[in-house]
Design an enzyme around this catalytic site. Structure first.
Site, short mmCIF file in Angstrom:
data_model
loop_
_atom_site.label_atom_id
_atom_site.label_comp_id
_atom_site.label_asym_id
_atom_site.label_seq_id
_atom_site.Cartn_x
_atom_site.Cartn_y
_atom_site.Cartn_z
N THR A 185 -16.47 24.45 -16.23
CA THR A 185 -15.98 23.40 -17.10
C THR A 185 -15.56 24.04 -18.41
O THR A 185 -16.22 24.96 -18.89
CB THR A 185 -17.06 22.33 -17.33
OG1 THR A 185 -16.63 21.44 -18.34
CG2 THR A 185 -18.41 22.90 -17.71
N GLU A 329 -21.38 18.84 -15.47
CA GLU A 329 -22.79 19.27 -15.58
C GLU A 329 -23.75 18.29 -14.91
O GLU A 329 -24.93 18.58 -14.74
CB GLU A 329 -23.18 19.39 -17.06
CG GLU A 329 -22.63 20.61 -17.77
CD GLU A 329 -21.27 20.34 -18.42
OE1 GLU A 329 -20.56 19.42 -17.96
OE2 GLU A 329 -20.93 21.06 -19.37
N LYS A 437 -7.66 14.66 -23.81
CA LYS A 437 -7.75 14.36 -22.38
C LYS A 437 -6.39 13.87 -21.90
O LYS A 437 -5.95 12.79 -22.28
CB LYS A 437 -8.80 13.27 -22.15
CG LYS A 437 -10.19 13.84 -22.10
CD LYS A 437 -10.85 13.44 -20.82
CE LYS A 437 -11.82 14.48 -20.34
NZ LYS A 437 -12.53 14.04 -19.15
N TRP A 442 -8.58 18.35 -19.40
CA TRP A 442 -8.77 18.65 -20.82
C TRP A 442 -7.75 19.63 -21.34
O TRP A 442 -7.40 20.60 -20.68
CB TRP A 442 -10.16 19.25 -21.03
CG TRP A 442 -11.26 18.25 -20.92
CD1 TRP A 442 -11.19 17.01 -20.36
CD2 TRP A 442 -12.61 18.40 -21.38
NE1 TRP A 442 -12.41 16.39 -20.45
CE2 TRP A 442 -13.29 17.22 -21.07
CE3 TRP A 442 -13.28 19.43 -22.03
CZ2 TRP A 442 -14.64 17.04 -21.39
CZ3 TRP A 442 -14.61 19.24 -22.34
CH2 TRP A 442 -15.28 18.06 -22.03
#
Ligand code: AMP
Length: 542
Positions: A185, A329, A437, A442
């Site tokens: 990420t 996560e 976003k 992202w």
């Protein structure tokens, strides 16, 4: 005293074994990357996944080794997942939408030994292969007839590769805490961070995803995950659908409104799951042609906030809505929305208010909101604070990063700011970070600022997200030029072009005399957002 129950490790490959035994003939339908619609079953996927394991074993892949995938949602990708996990290796889903430099960094950081790729992503891999010393072989998800010429090391067509195995291969039983999958990420600053899921966390997350108010569709339904398997495991659908025997429809690489509608309609899909941008394209397609989807019962939407107008548009077409929030996560489900019993008879506006929240936590996720010093804040629906989480499928550390990410009570700070009401409904009010976003992905404002600042005439650059009706947000570059220097919008964009992914490029550039700063010398993003709140991008449709 311990209980006297069986020791049955929670292992991911048991999911597909279960599907092959109890839902053997249940269909898995894919719009293949080569074009035609492909049909298979859970029994066949299970059989071919064992061939994948057999070939990986022959190639020397051992427990804990990483195997990367750059692939769309297809039946072959599913086979590879279970084949990798079945031998205790780690299935590393790489997001092919990242800039090639980031992909190279991620594959090298994970030390992937084999890369499995769709045809679509061969050009990216050919460009970066020289920087991937750990990779010993490339498997291309196609057959010999569609296999192009490539210089990639030991490249082989997937169908020919598994053809060489007979599938006479038994999956092992091992510790349920063994790593099963990984996904990087990327945030605003620093390098991407690797989240390493275990078999246990993944199976427990699957059970959470199957819960009544969550994303599950059951054995009577058909589900189509529009969210890619490389985006937090398609929110767990690739595990939850076979675990429940749900008929599964995979969209391949085509996520435009027309293709998605065609598949939903032709395969009579009941449940779908996606980010607002993709669902918006579907709605536009339906609105312009006055189309209906009578079989579609439920749309789950997450990744960024689902606009009220979108919720209403689905409800007006008789389609239920579940607004979901989560993170890579968190495997990723954090909350899922739905109307609890006290609100079943609420009026339309109140129902929309509730459905617009990000929902409530399933069993297995604990949430708290805190002030800046970590003190717990009340669940009154008004007080907003840092949203922190702990649970059975939430990361406790990042792969090969020696930093602590939990507070003293074992909670992980999500970086989001939220309120929670007395019914447990959570609402994201802000992002602690300034990430942009766009289309569910992202864009790092800091990377763009650093790049723009490299242009000689620019003294200072700031990037903020501006609302965009299709992509949610697009970057606006704000620059202050050096005294006496001049530059045009096109000069700057030409300079940046090719140095970042195309979809990261700012939609516009504005020139200012002054960029505001906070007391600690950082660019004052809030003030900039305020100054440009009425700004309209020149992009078509904006
Ligand atoms: P990712 O790890 O890429 O899935 O991104 C996780 C982040 O996306 C969260 O921390 C939120 O900032 C944002 N996010 C996810 N779902 C939602 C949602 N429904 N509403 C608002 N933000 C969301």
């Amino acid at each position: 005293m311990f209980g006297l129950m069986q020791d049955w490790p929670l292992l991911c490959h048991r999911i597909i074994e279960h599907a092959a035994r109890c839902h053997a003939e249940q269909e898995v339908i894919t719009r293949s990357v080569e074009g035609p619609i492909h049909r298979t079953s859970y029994a066949q996927i299970h059989a071919r996944a064992r061939r994948v394991s057999q070939q990986l074993d022959r190639a020397g892949i051992k427990r804990g080794h990483r195997v990367a995938t750059l692939a769309w949602n297809t039946w072959r990708h599913l086979e590879v997942w279970y084949g990798v996990m079945g031998i205790g290796a780690v299935c590393h889903t790489v997001n092919p939408r990242l800039f090639p430099d980031q992909i190279a960094w991620i594959i090298d950081h994970a030390q992937d030994k084999i890369v499995v790729t769709d045809l679509t992503f061969l050009p990216i891999l050919e460009q970066i292969a020289g920087r991937l010393p750990s990779v010993e072989q490339y498997i291309v998800l196609t057959d010999n007839a569609h296999m192009p010429d490539t210089q990639l090391k030991n490249a082989v067509a997937y169908e020919a590769w598994i053809e060489a195995a007979d599938g006479d291969f038994v999956w092992d039983t091992f510790d349920e805490n063994t790593a099963a999958a990984m996904c990087y990420t990327s945030g605003t600053t620093g390098d991407p961070k690797g989240v390493l899921y275990s078999h246990r966390s993944t199976v427990l997350h699957t059970l959470m995803a199957n819960a009544g108010d969550s994303l599950g569709a059951g054995a009577s339904g058909t589900i189509m995950p529009l969210v890619p398997m490389f985006h937090a495991n398609s929110w767990g659908i690739a595990f939850s659908a076979p675990s429940m025997g749900t008929r599964l429809v995979m969209p391949g690489g085509k996520l435009d409104g027309t293709s998605v509608y065609e598949l939903l309609q032709a395969e009579r899909v009941n449940y779908t799951v996606g980010v607002p941008t993709v669902l918006q394209m579907l709605l536009v397609h339906m609105r312009e042609r006055d189309l209906e989807l009578p079989d579609l019962r439920m749309v789950a939407c997450g990744g960024s906030a689902m606009p009220r107008s979108m919720i209403k548009a689905f409800l007006d077409r008789g389609i239920g809505v579940r607004h979901a929030w989560g993170m890579t996560e968190m495997s990723p489900i954090g909350t899922v929305g739905g109307l609890k019993s006290p609100f079943q008879d609420a009026d339309e506006e109140q129902r929309l208010d509730i459905l617009q929240t990000q929902g409530f936590a399933p069993f297995g996720v604990e949430m708290k909101i805190t002030d800046d010093r970590g003190g717990a804040l009340p669940w009154d629906g008004k007080t907003s604070g840092h949203l922190k989480v702990r649970g059975a499928a939430i990361a406790k550390a990042y792969y090969r990063m020696n930093v602590s990410i939990l507070d003293d009570d074992g909670y992980f700070d999500t970086g989001d700011v939220a309120t929670i009401d007395n019914h447990g409904y959570m609402r994201i009010t802000d992002r602690a970070k300034d990430v942009i976003k766009s289309g569910g992905e992202w864009i790092s404002s800091i990377d763009l600022e650093n790049l723009a600042a490299g242009y000689p005439a620019i003294a200072e650059a700031a990037v903020i997200g501006i609302h965009h009706p299709k992509w949610d947000e697009r970057p606006l570059l704000i620059v202050r030029l050096n005294e006496g220097k001049s530059a045009t919008r096109d000069d700057i964009l030409t300079f940046m072009n090719g140095k970042v992914a195309k979809w990261w490029m700012p939609d516009d550039v504005v020139f200012v005399d002054d960029i505001p700063h906070t007391a600690t010398g950082k660019i004052h993003k809030t003030a900039l957002r305020d100054r440009f709140k009425d700004y309209r991008l020149p992009t078509p449709g904006a």
